[in-house]
Design a protein around this motif. Structure first.
Motif, PDB file in Angstrom:
ATOM      1  N   PHE A  28       0.830  -1.076   0.291  1.00 36.48           N
ATOM      2  CA  PHE A  28      -0.100  -0.101  -0.335  1.00 36.48           C
ATOM      3  C   PHE A  28       0.962   0.960  -0.443  1.00 36.48           C
ATOM      4  N   TYR A  32      -0.017   5.545  -0.727  1.00 38.56           N
ATOM      5  CA  TYR A  32      -0.634   5.909   0.304  1.00 38.56           C
ATOM      6  C   TYR A  32      -0.144   7.779   0.711  1.00 38.56           C
ATOM      7  N   THR A  33      -0.938   8.434   1.128  1.00 41.26           N
ATOM      8  CA  THR A  33      -0.616   9.455   1.864  1.00 41.26           C
ATOM      9  C   THR A  33       0.460   9.174   3.080  1.00 41.26           C
ATOM     10  N   MET A  34       1.360   9.553   3.925  1.00 41.60           N
ATOM     11  CA  MET A  34       2.386   9.847   4.963  1.00 41.60           C
ATOM     12  C   MET A  34       2.309  10.596   5.637  1.00 41.60           C
ATOM     13  N   THR A  52       2.600  13.745   0.075  1.00 41.39           N
ATOM     14  CA  THR A  52       1.682  12.113  -0.773  1.00 41.39           C
ATOM     15  C   THR A  52       2.813  11.089  -1.128  1.00 41.39           C
ATOM     16  N   SER A  53       1.575  10.177  -2.530  1.00 35.60           N
ATOM     17  CA  SER A  53       2.330   9.636  -3.021  1.00 35.60           C
ATOM     18  C   SER A  53       3.606  10.485  -4.369  1.00 35.60           C
ATOM     19  N   ALA A  97      -0.852   6.677   7.902  1.00 34.71           N
ATOM     20  CA  ALA A  97      -0.943   6.010   6.242  1.00 34.71           C
ATOM     21  C   ALA A  97      -2.517   6.304   6.364  1.00 34.71           C
ATOM     22  N   HIS A  98      -2.159   6.871   5.374  1.00 33.81           N
ATOM     23  CA  HIS A  98      -3.990   7.744   4.545  1.00 33.81           C
ATOM     24  C   HIS A  98      -4.141   7.076   3.126  1.00 33.81           C
ATOM     25  N   LEU A  99      -5.137   6.931   3.175  1.00 32.75           N
ATOM     26  CA  LEU A  99      -6.041   6.825   1.854  1.00 32.75           C
ATOM     27  C   LEU A  99      -6.460   7.817   1.140  1.00 32.75           C
ATOM     28  N   ASP A 107      -7.692   4.922   8.518  1.00 32.95           N
ATOM     29  CA  ASP A 107      -5.669   4.872   8.481  1.00 32.95           C
ATOM     30  C   ASP A 107      -5.169   4.533   9.219  1.00 32.95           C
ATOM     31  N   TYR A 108      -4.151   4.127   9.262  1.00 31.31           N
ATOM     32  CA  TYR A 108      -3.652   2.705   9.857  1.00 31.31           C
ATOM     33  C   TYR A 108      -2.557   3.622  10.865  1.00 31.31           C
TER      34      TYR A 108
END
Length: 119
Positions: A28, A32-34, A52-53, A97-99, A107-108
């Protein structure tokens, strides 16, 4: 199962530097935006920086010019370089971690790493 594991926290004197790392599992990472967030005692969790990615970055005003967020796709790791640290930077720092376009509830989060700035 997505996992985020932070490291690099510790005790540092005012004016010092630390580099936080967040190792991410899973494929992922590339989409994902971290981000990094922090929470000081008695305060709400706040945004520190995101990337962002595509590599676009965003910083809280309080850390602009002092902190730098970056990501290594080969190592699936995101970093937070923190320079000119101040006592008010003391907090538990969390990796996120955000989709994009997904609800924040999905989010994770990592387990957090303590950063203490004190003489």
């Amino acid at each position: 199962q997505v996992q985020l594991v932070e490291s690099g926290g510790g005790l540092v004197q005012p004016g010092g530097s630390l580099r936080l790392s967040c190792a991410a599992s899973g494929s992922f990472f590339v989409i994902y935006t971290m981000g990094w967030y922090r929470q000081a005692p008695g305060k709400q969790r706040e945004l520190v920086a995101t990337i962002t990615s595509g590599g676009s970055t965003n910083y809280a005003d309080s850390v602009k010019g002092r902190f730098t967020i970056s990501r290594d796709y080969a190592k699936t790791t995101v970093y937070l370089q923190m320079n000119s640290l101040k006592p008010e930077d003391t907090a538990v720092y969390y990796c996120n971690a955000h989709l994009p376009r997904a609800p924040q509830a999905s989010d994770y989060w990592g387990q957090g790493t303590q950063v203490t700035v004190s003489s």
